[in-house]
Design an enzyme around this catalytic site. Structure first.
Site, PDB file in Angstrom:
ATOM      1  N   GLY A  12       0.808  -1.214   0.000  1.00  0.00           N
ATOM      2  CA  GLY A  12       0.000   0.000   0.000  1.00  0.00           C
ATOM      3  C   GLY A  12       0.839   1.260   0.000  1.00  0.00           C
ATOM      4  CG  ASN A  95      -1.928 -11.633   0.109  1.00  0.00           C
ATOM      5  OD1 ASN A  95      -1.472 -11.537  -1.032  1.00  0.00           O
ATOM      6  ND2 ASN A  95      -1.212 -11.347   1.186  1.00  0.00           N
ATOM      7  CE  LYS A 172       0.591 -12.574  -5.255  1.00  0.00           C
ATOM      8  NZ  LYS A 172      -0.055 -11.364  -4.736  1.00  0.00           N
ATOM      9  CG  ASN A 176       0.153 -14.928  -2.109  1.00  0.00           C
ATOM     10  OD1 ASN A 176       1.266 -14.566  -2.456  1.00  0.00           O
ATOM     11  ND2 ASN A 176      -0.873 -14.108  -2.066  1.00  0.00           N
ATOM     12  CB  SER A 241       3.247 -10.293   3.369  1.00  0.00           C
ATOM     13  OG  SER A 241       2.316 -11.221   2.846  1.00  0.00           O
ATOM     14  CD  GLU A 253      -2.721 -10.873   4.636  1.00  0.00           C
ATOM     15  OE1 GLU A 253      -3.680 -10.159   4.298  1.00  0.00           O
ATOM     16  OE2 GLU A 253      -1.679 -10.969   3.966  1.00  0.00           O
TER      17      GLU A 253
END
Length: 287
Positions: A12, A95, A172, A176, A241, A253
């Site tokens: 961000g 995500n 994606k 991840n 992340s 996450e």
């Protein structure tokens, strides 16, 4: 354009810095900082957008970009009452594959533009970020998608629309979900060069492919091999992340990156034992 970025962390903050070169950008944060300093592949990028710490001070903008962690949807939603006017569009850059579902309790679904982001970036401190490559963003085709793309016309980031957002989002997610091994081992991307670790990563992705196909995504058979090859080709010291959050003692996450595969797999009667094991181990590690 007037743009508000909620949660300017690594990604961000990077986007906000680039957007601030041509637009009126406001950062919505918990703790204020003076400016954004991003080390990009093209050199240093500095921006000094307006900073808000109180949702009550927010005023309507043209676009809201939600870049918080997926588990902080309620915190991000606290800003929406002030930021969203009759013409405001809201892009969710997070995500996972549940962008619209996550924010539909707070906004009509037709006001939400889901976005898949692949911009490797790491935050060293509030407002201080290293962007490893320019990367890309993809949004669904349509009028709002085209308007979103235009926001980045002055930047080197590749921002495009797609007619098959489901496939993009699950592709994606395949990338991840494999990164969970880094959070578990607390080792950067170079660990993928170990064949035993690569085999685990491929198993995680294979389960994602099976569930993604059941959800309507068009995913190739060799996606597990592609994902591992990508990790091996990238910087060996790269930290995703999930890994960074565990290192910092922050919430992870887990659900958006691996748990969603388990949940949706169960709904389709598809076994996902490797992702289920990863979820259990990461939850235990973060407890």
């Amino acid at each position: 354009m007037r743009i508000a970025v909620i949660g300017p962390g690594a990604v961000g903050g990077t986007l906000a810095a680039w957007l601030a070169q041509a637009h009126d950008v406001t950062l919505c944060v918990r703790t204020a900082f003076e400016r954004l300093e991003v080390e990009t592949p093209q050199g240093p990028l500095v921006a000094s957008p307006a900073v808000l710490t109180d949702p009550a001070a927010a005023a309507p903008v043209d676009w809201v970009l939600v870049t918080t962690k997926t588990y902080d949807a309620a915190g991000a939603a606290a800003w929406l009452a002030g930021l969203v006017g009759p013409e405001t569009r809201v892009a969710v850059l997070q995500n996972g594959v549940e962008h619209v579902e996550r924010f539909s309790p707070y906004l009509p679904a037709d006001r939400i533009t889901p976005a898949v982001v692949d911009i490797p970036a790491e935050r060293a401190a509030p407002g201080v970020i290293r962007q490893r490559r320019m990367g890309w963003i993809k949004v669904p085709a349509g009028a709002d998608g085209e308007t979103f793309v235009a926001l980045f016309a002055h930047t080197p980031i590749e921002v495009t629309t797609t007619d098959d957002f489901t496939t993009v989002a699950w592709s994606k997610l395949a990338l991840n979900c494999a990164g969970a091994v880094n959070a578990l081992t607390l080792k950067p991307s170079g660990i993928a060069h170990r064949d035993d670790i690569a085999a685990i990563m491929k198993s995680l992705v294979a389960e994602c492919v099976a569930v993604g196909r059941a959800q309507g995504a068009d995913l190739p058979d060799d996606l597990p091999e592609q994902v591992v090859a990508g990790y091996r080709a990238g910087p060996a010291d790269g930290i995703n992340s999930l890994h960074a959050d565990r290192l910092a003692g922050r919430p992870m996450e887990i659900d958006a990156r691996n748990g969603v595969i388990v949940r949706k797999g169960a709904a389709h009667g598809i076994a996902t034992p490797v992702n289920a094991m990863v979820v259990a181990l990461l939850e235990a590690a973060g407890a």
